[in-house]
Design a protein around this motif. Structure first.
Motif, PDB file in Angstrom:
ATOM      1  N   ALA A 183      38.058  -9.578  -9.473  1.00  0.00           N
ATOM      2  CA  ALA A 183      37.093 -10.299  -8.647  1.00  0.00           C
ATOM      3  C   ALA A 183      36.933 -11.721  -9.181  1.00  0.00           C
ATOM      4  CB  ALA A 183      35.747  -9.586  -8.676  1.00  0.00           C
ATOM      5  N   THR A 184      36.418 -12.596  -8.344  1.00  0.00           N
ATOM      6  CA  THR A 184      36.065 -13.949  -8.785  1.00  0.00           C
ATOM      7  C   THR A 184      34.538 -14.062  -8.785  1.00  0.00           C
ATOM      8  OG1 THR A 184      36.181 -14.774  -6.537  1.00  0.00           O
ATOM      9  CG2 THR A 184      38.206 -14.896  -7.842  1.00  0.00           C
ATOM     10  N   GLY A 185      34.031 -15.283  -8.778  1.00  0.00           N
ATOM     11  CA  GLY A 185      32.579 -15.491  -8.772  1.00  0.00           C
ATOM     12  C   GLY A 185      32.033 -15.576 -10.182  1.00  0.00           C
ATOM     13  N   SER A 186      30.724 -15.740 -10.290  1.00  0.00           N
ATOM     14  CA  SER A 186      30.116 -15.943 -11.609  1.00  0.00           C
ATOM     15  C   SER A 186      30.076 -14.662 -12.432  1.00  0.00           C
ATOM     16  CB  SER A 186      28.703 -16.508 -11.443  1.00  0.00           C
ATOM     17  OG  SER A 186      27.917 -15.603 -10.689  1.00  0.00           O
ATOM     18  N   THR A 187      30.024 -13.510 -11.761  1.00  0.00           N
ATOM     19  CA  THR A 187      29.790 -12.257 -12.486  1.00  0.00           C
ATOM     20  C   THR A 187      30.881 -11.894 -13.502  1.00  0.00           C
ATOM     21  OG1 THR A 187      28.506 -11.469 -10.608  1.00  0.00           O
ATOM     22  CG2 THR A 187      29.229  -9.804 -12.201  1.00  0.00           C
ATOM     23  N   PRO A 188      32.187 -11.941 -13.150  1.00  0.00           N
ATOM     24  CA  PRO A 188      33.184 -11.445 -14.110  1.00  0.00           C
ATOM     25  C   PRO A 188      33.675 -12.471 -15.134  1.00  0.00           C
ATOM     26  CG  PRO A 188      34.239 -11.887 -12.003  1.00  0.00           C
ATOM     27  CD  PRO A 188      32.790 -12.259 -11.849  1.00  0.00           C
ATOM     28  N   LEU A 190      40.699  -9.351  -5.112  1.00  0.00           N
ATOM     29  CA  LEU A 190      40.039  -8.768  -3.949  1.00  0.00           C
ATOM     30  C   LEU A 190      40.151  -9.631  -2.702  1.00  0.00           C
ATOM     31  CD1 LEU A 190      36.664  -7.786  -5.611  1.00  0.00           C
ATOM     32  CD2 LEU A 190      38.136  -6.182  -4.347  1.00  0.00           C
ATOM     33  N   ASP A 191      40.022 -10.950  -2.896  1.00  0.00           N
ATOM     34  CA  ASP A 191      39.802 -11.759  -1.703  1.00  0.00           C
ATOM     35  C   ASP A 191      40.150 -13.224  -1.909  1.00  0.00           C
ATOM     36  OD1 ASP A 191      37.688 -12.166  -3.443  1.00  0.00           O
ATOM     37  OD2 ASP A 191      36.237 -11.130  -2.195  1.00  0.00           O
ATOM     38  N   TYR A 227      40.406 -19.275  -4.960  1.00  0.00           N
ATOM     39  CA  TYR A 227      40.369 -18.200  -5.946  1.00  0.00           C
ATOM     40  C   TYR A 227      41.641 -18.181  -6.785  1.00  0.00           C
ATOM     41  CZ  TYR A 227      36.028 -16.438  -3.892  1.00  0.00           C
ATOM     42  OH  TYR A 227      34.730 -16.293  -3.479  1.00  0.00           O
ATOM     43  N   ILE A 229      28.858  -7.995  -6.644  1.00  0.00           N
ATOM     44  CA  ILE A 229      28.183  -7.613  -5.393  1.00  0.00           C
ATOM     45  C   ILE A 229      27.463  -8.833  -4.842  1.00  0.00           C
ATOM     46  CG2 ILE A 229      26.177  -6.745  -6.688  1.00  0.00           C
ATOM     47  CD1 ILE A 229      25.795  -4.680  -4.410  1.00  0.00           C
ATOM     48  N   GLY A 230      27.566  -9.031  -3.539  1.00  0.00           N
ATOM     49  CA  GLY A 230      26.869 -10.144  -2.903  1.00  0.00           C
ATOM     50  C   GLY A 230      25.478  -9.715  -2.469  1.00  0.00           C
ATOM     51  N   HIS A 243      27.836  -6.945   0.019  1.00  0.00           N
ATOM     52  CA  HIS A 243      29.298  -6.934   0.126  1.00  0.00           C
ATOM     53  C   HIS A 243      29.962  -6.630  -1.208  1.00  0.00           C
ATOM     54  CE1 HIS A 243      29.620 -11.627  -0.499  1.00  0.00           C
ATOM     55  NE2 HIS A 243      29.797 -11.019  -1.651  1.00  0.00           N
ATOM     56  N   ILE A 244      31.092  -5.946  -1.144  1.00  0.00           N
ATOM     57  CA  ILE A 244      32.028  -5.812  -2.266  1.00  0.00           C
ATOM     58  C   ILE A 244      33.347  -6.375  -1.743  1.00  0.00           C
ATOM     59  CG2 ILE A 244      30.953  -3.966  -3.597  1.00  0.00           C
ATOM     60  CD1 ILE A 244      32.629  -1.932  -2.021  1.00  0.00           C
ATOM     61  N   GLY A 245      34.062  -7.154  -2.593  1.00  0.00           N
ATOM     62  CA  GLY A 245      35.070  -8.011  -2.012  1.00  0.00           C
ATOM     63  C   GLY A 245      34.327  -8.861  -0.997  1.00  0.00           C
ATOM     64  N   PHE A 246      34.937  -9.144   0.136  1.00  0.00           N
ATOM     65  CA  PHE A 246      34.180  -9.783   1.217  1.00  0.00           C
ATOM     66  C   PHE A 246      33.973  -8.798   2.367  1.00  0.00           C
ATOM     67  CE2 PHE A 246      35.185 -14.324  -0.276  1.00  0.00           C
ATOM     68  CZ  PHE A 246      33.895 -14.530  -0.735  1.00  0.00           C
ATOM     69  N   LYS A 259      19.967 -10.199  -8.048  1.00  0.00           N
ATOM     70  CA  LYS A 259      20.739  -9.061  -7.549  1.00  0.00           C
ATOM     71  C   LYS A 259      19.929  -7.752  -7.547  1.00  0.00           C
ATOM     72  CE  LYS A 259      24.641 -11.353  -6.985  1.00  0.00           C
ATOM     73  NZ  LYS A 259      25.820 -11.354  -7.833  1.00  0.00           N
TER      74      LYS A 259
HETATM   75  C1  F6R Z   1      34.579 -12.329  -5.333  1.00  0.00           C
HETATM   76  C2  F6R Z   1      34.009 -11.239  -4.538  1.00  0.00           C
HETATM   77  C3  F6R Z   1      32.556 -11.209  -4.204  1.00  0.00           C
HETATM   78  C4  F6R Z   1      31.639 -11.522  -5.399  1.00  0.00           C
HETATM   79  C5  F6R Z   1      30.178 -11.500  -4.974  1.00  0.00           C
HETATM   80  C6  F6R Z   1      29.255 -11.859  -6.108  1.00  0.00           C
HETATM   81  O1  F6R Z   1      35.975 -12.147  -5.500  1.00  0.00           O
HETATM   82  O2  F6R Z   1      34.726 -10.364  -4.135  1.00  0.00           O
HETATM   83  O3  F6R Z   1      32.237  -9.935  -3.696  1.00  0.00           O
HETATM   84  O4  F6R Z   1      31.874 -10.577  -6.404  1.00  0.00           O
HETATM   85  O5  F6R Z   1      29.988 -12.395  -3.922  1.00  0.00           O
HETATM   86  O6  F6R Z   1      29.461 -13.187  -6.491  1.00  0.00           O
HETATM   87  P1  F6R Z   1      28.816 -13.748  -7.841  1.00  0.00           P
HETATM   88  O7  F6R Z   1      29.459 -13.001  -8.971  1.00  0.00           O
HETATM   89  O8  F6R Z   1      29.217 -15.205  -7.882  1.00  0.00           O
HETATM   90  O9  F6R Z   1      27.353 -13.518  -7.761  1.00  0.00           O
END
Ligand code: F6R
Length: 248
Positions: A39-44, A70-71, A84, A139-140, A144-147, A208
Motif C-alpha cells: 500500500a501507499t499513503g502515510s500509514t505504511p 494495490l492501486d 504511487y 484504510i480510508g 476503503h481498502i485499496g481504492f 481513523k
Molecule cells: C493506498 C491505499 C489507500 C490508503 C488509505 C489510507 O495505496 O490503498 O487505501 O491505504 O487511503 O491512506 P493514509 O495511510 O494516507 O491514511
C-alpha cells in the motif's frame, strides 16, 4: 478481525516489518518467490523505513521478492509528484535490492480502453505466482481498502473505479487543491485482497478511530468495504492507541 493495539505507530510498524521479513526469509530458504501486496499513503511508511533498515543492517535481501501495489490514480504519469510509482521508489524500491522486473503497480498511463485488459493481466500475474503471501493495507475514512470505495462488492476484482468525494478531499493537499485530484483510479478488488494468505490492516491516529470501530465491530457491508476483512481467516488489524480509541 483480531486486533493488536500497540503503544504507537512505530512499534506497530516494526512488528509488521518483522512478520514480512520472516516470510521473505522463509520463502528464500524454500527457494520460492515471496509475493508482497503493498500500500501507499502515510500509514505504511514506517514499515518501509524498517524494511530498508533491515536490508542495510541485517542483510535482508529482496532478490526473491515480487511486489504488487494495490492501486494507482488514473490518469497518472510515473514521474508526477503524486504517483504511487514515485512514492514506492522513494520510500522503498530505491533503497533495496529488489529486481525492478518484479515490481508491479497498476499503470496510470494507459489509454482508458486498454485498462480492462491491463487489470485482467494484473490478476493473472498474481494468480500465476500462486497468490499474495502478505497484503499490507491502510484504510480510508470512507472505509476503503485499496481504492475499493463504498459500494464495492465482496467479489470485485482489479478494475477502474471512481474515487469517493471524501477520498478526493483527503488527497487535496497532495494535489494542491481538490479540483486537481484525479477522479478515477485503478485498484485491486476486494475479492483480490481477500485471496491473500495473510492480511495486515493498519490504522494510526484518532482520525481513523471511527472507521476502525465500524470496520471491526460493524456488520459486514459494502457500505464499508473494509468490513469484508471480517470474512478473511488470516486478517490482523494493527492499531495504535489513538486509532483503537473507539473500540468497545
Ligand atoms: C493506498 C491505499 C489507500 C490508503 C488509505 C489510507 O495505496 O490503498 O487505501 O491505504 O487511503 O491512506 P493514509 O495511510 O494516507 O491514511
Amino acid at each position: 478481525i483480531p486486533c493488536h493495539v500497540f503503544r504507537d505507530a512505530k512499534d506497530a510498524s516494526v512488528y509488521v516489518a518483522q512478520q514480512i521479513a520472516h516470510t521473505i526469509r522463509e520463502r528464500a530458504e524454500a527457494g520460492r518467490p515471496c509475493v508482497l501486496g503493498l500500500a501507499t499513503g502515510s500509514t505504511p511508511t514506517t514499515i518501509y523505513d524498517e524494511l530498508v533498515r533491515m536490508h542495510r543492517e541485517e542483510g535482508l535481501s529482496f532478490a526473491g521478492v515480487v511486489t504488487f501495489n494495490l492501486d494507482e490514480y488514473f490518469p497518472m504519469q510515473p514521474e508526477e509528484l503524486q504517483s504511487y510509482v514515485r512514492f514506492m521508489n522513494e520510500h522503498l524500491f530505491d533503497h533495496i535490492d529488489i529486481d525492478r522486473a518484479n515490481v508491479n503497480i497498476p499503470d496510470g498511463t494507459l489509454a482508458p480502453e486498454d485498462v480492462l485488459a491491463h487489470c485482467l493481466e494484473y490478476e493473472e500475474k498474481i494468480a500465476g505466482l500462486g497468490g499474495i503471501d502478505i497484503q499490507v493495507l491502510g484504510i480510508g475514512r470512507t472505509g476503503h481498502i485499496g481504492f475499493n470505495e463504498p459500494g464495492s462488492s465482496r467479489e470485485s476484482r482489479t478494475r477502474m473505479i471512481t474515487l469517493d468525494k471524501v477520498t478526493r478531499n483527503d488527497a487535496a493537499s497532495d494535489f494542491f487543491g481538490e479540483e486537481y485530484v484525479p477522479r478515477r483510479a485503478i485498484t485491486m478488488g476486494v475479492g483480490t485482497i481477500l485471496e491473500s494468505r495473510q492480511v495486515y490492516l493498519l490504522a494510526f491516529g484518532e482520525g481513523k478511530s471511527r472507521v476502525v470501530a465500524r470496520t471491526v465491530e460493524g456488520d459486514v457491508s459494502n457500505s464499508v468495504p473494509a468490513t469484508f476483512l471480517q470474512l478473511h481467516k488470516n486478517a490482523k488489524a494493527i492499531f495504535d492507541e489513538a486509532a483503537a480509541a473507539q473500540l468497545t
